[in-house]
Design a protein around this motif. Structure first.
Motif, short mmCIF file in Angstrom:
data_model
loop_
_atom_site.label_atom_id
_atom_site.label_comp_id
_atom_site.label_asym_id
_atom_site.label_seq_id
_atom_site.Cartn_x
_atom_site.Cartn_y
_atom_site.Cartn_z
N CYS A 1 35.97 34.25 -26.06
CA CYS A 1 36.20 33.32 -24.94
C CYS A 1 35.51 31.98 -25.20
O CYS A 1 36.08 30.93 -24.93
CB CYS A 1 35.66 33.90 -23.64
N ARG B 1 37.29 28.39 -25.51
CA ARG B 1 36.83 27.29 -24.66
C ARG B 1 36.57 26.03 -25.47
O ARG B 1 36.88 24.93 -25.05
CB ARG B 1 35.51 27.71 -24.01
N TYR C 1 38.03 29.42 -16.78
CA TYR C 1 37.29 30.67 -17.03
C TYR C 1 36.61 31.12 -15.75
O TYR C 1 35.92 30.32 -15.11
CB TYR C 1 36.27 30.47 -18.16
#
Ligand SMILES: Nc1ncnc2c1ncn2[C@@H]1O[C@H](COP(=O)(O)OP(=O)(O)OP(=O)(O)O)[C@@H](O)[C@H]1O
Ligand SMILES: Nc1nc2c(ncn2[C@@H]2O[C@H](COP(=O)(O)O)[C@@H](O)[C@H]2O)c(=O)[nH]1
Length: 204
Positions: free
Chosen positions: A23, A27, A35
């Protein structure tokens, strides 16, 4: 199904498989994906910030969130509570933005029951030995907690069959690429585009 809603994307998988790492890498690519920040009763790890990594709550505060129906889902995982604040998820998808929830498998199952239209991705380790070595090398858990997480991991792996997609996290960059491809493909699904198609036909 409305095409103007954002995608609710759930990334799940066993502890230590690399959900957080993948993640973070996603990002850093500055995609338009948002998120979700979870609430938890576990103590912050070194470098973790309230409101960024988690909303750190007392047991009492967390139970109040449950009582007041402020969580989309919640689960007890290895002696702590974890849950997804509802408002942020609903606000994000209703404004047409995609959101990723990085959560464990019991929570993912609950989200699926409420939102079958979501996109469910299971992150898979190359092997159980590699999984143990990743948790150990992270250095955030005692040997006892690592063993507890590995016991849960075996049960978690069995849930893989209930997901729409399975992505192997052999290399972080490759896993991120696979997830981005899934998101792109999901945006092109004809059932998500049906309203747009109907508008085109009506103009004709
Ligand atoms: N593809 C990879 N190859 C090698 N190491 C990796 C890979 N992905 C993650 N790791 C390492 O594995 C460890 C666990 O990763 P991470 O904390 O992201 O997992 P997680 O699934 O979010 O864990 P948890 O469920 O416990 O929150 C970290 O030390 C991370 O650097
Ligand atoms: N059901 C939920 N699980 C969550 C949530 N936020 C994180 N998690 C998962 O918990 C475990 C442990 O996390 P850690 O940060 O203590 O290592 C891991 O699998 C997370 O993905 C949530 O809101 N709901």
């Amino acid at each position: 199904m409305q095409d103007d809603k954002g995608l609710l994307i759930v990334l799940s998988g066993p502890a230590g498989v690399g959900k957080g790492t993948v993640c973070r890498a996603l990002r850093e690519q500055n995609t338009d994906i948002q998120y979700s920040v979870s609430a938890t009763t576990r103590n912050p790890r070194e470098g973790e910030t309230h409101g960024v990594n988690y909303f750190f709550k007392s047991k009492q505060e967390f139970e109040q969130m449950i009582e007041e129906d402020r969580l989309l889902e919640w689960a007890r995982y290895v002696d702590n509570y974890y849950g997804t604040p509802l408002d942020n998820v609903l606000d994000t998808i209703s404004t047409g933005q995609d959101i990723i929830l990085e959560i464990e498998v019991q929570g993912a199952k609950k989200v699926r029951e409420k939102h079958p239209e979501g996109v469910y991705i299971f992150l898979m380790p190359p092997s159980l030995a590699e999984l143990r070595s990743r948790i150990t090398e992270r250095g955030t858990e005692t040997e006892e907690l690592i063993n507890k997480r590995m016991t849960v991991a075996r049960e978690e792996l069995d849930m893989m069959k209930h997901y729409d997609y399975v992505v192997e996290n052999d290399e972080v960059g490759l896993a991120v690429e696979r997830i981005r491809s899934i998101v792109t493909a999901e945006h092109c699904r004809k059932d998500r585009l049906i309203n747009k198609y109907q508008q085109l036909v009506e103009v004709e």
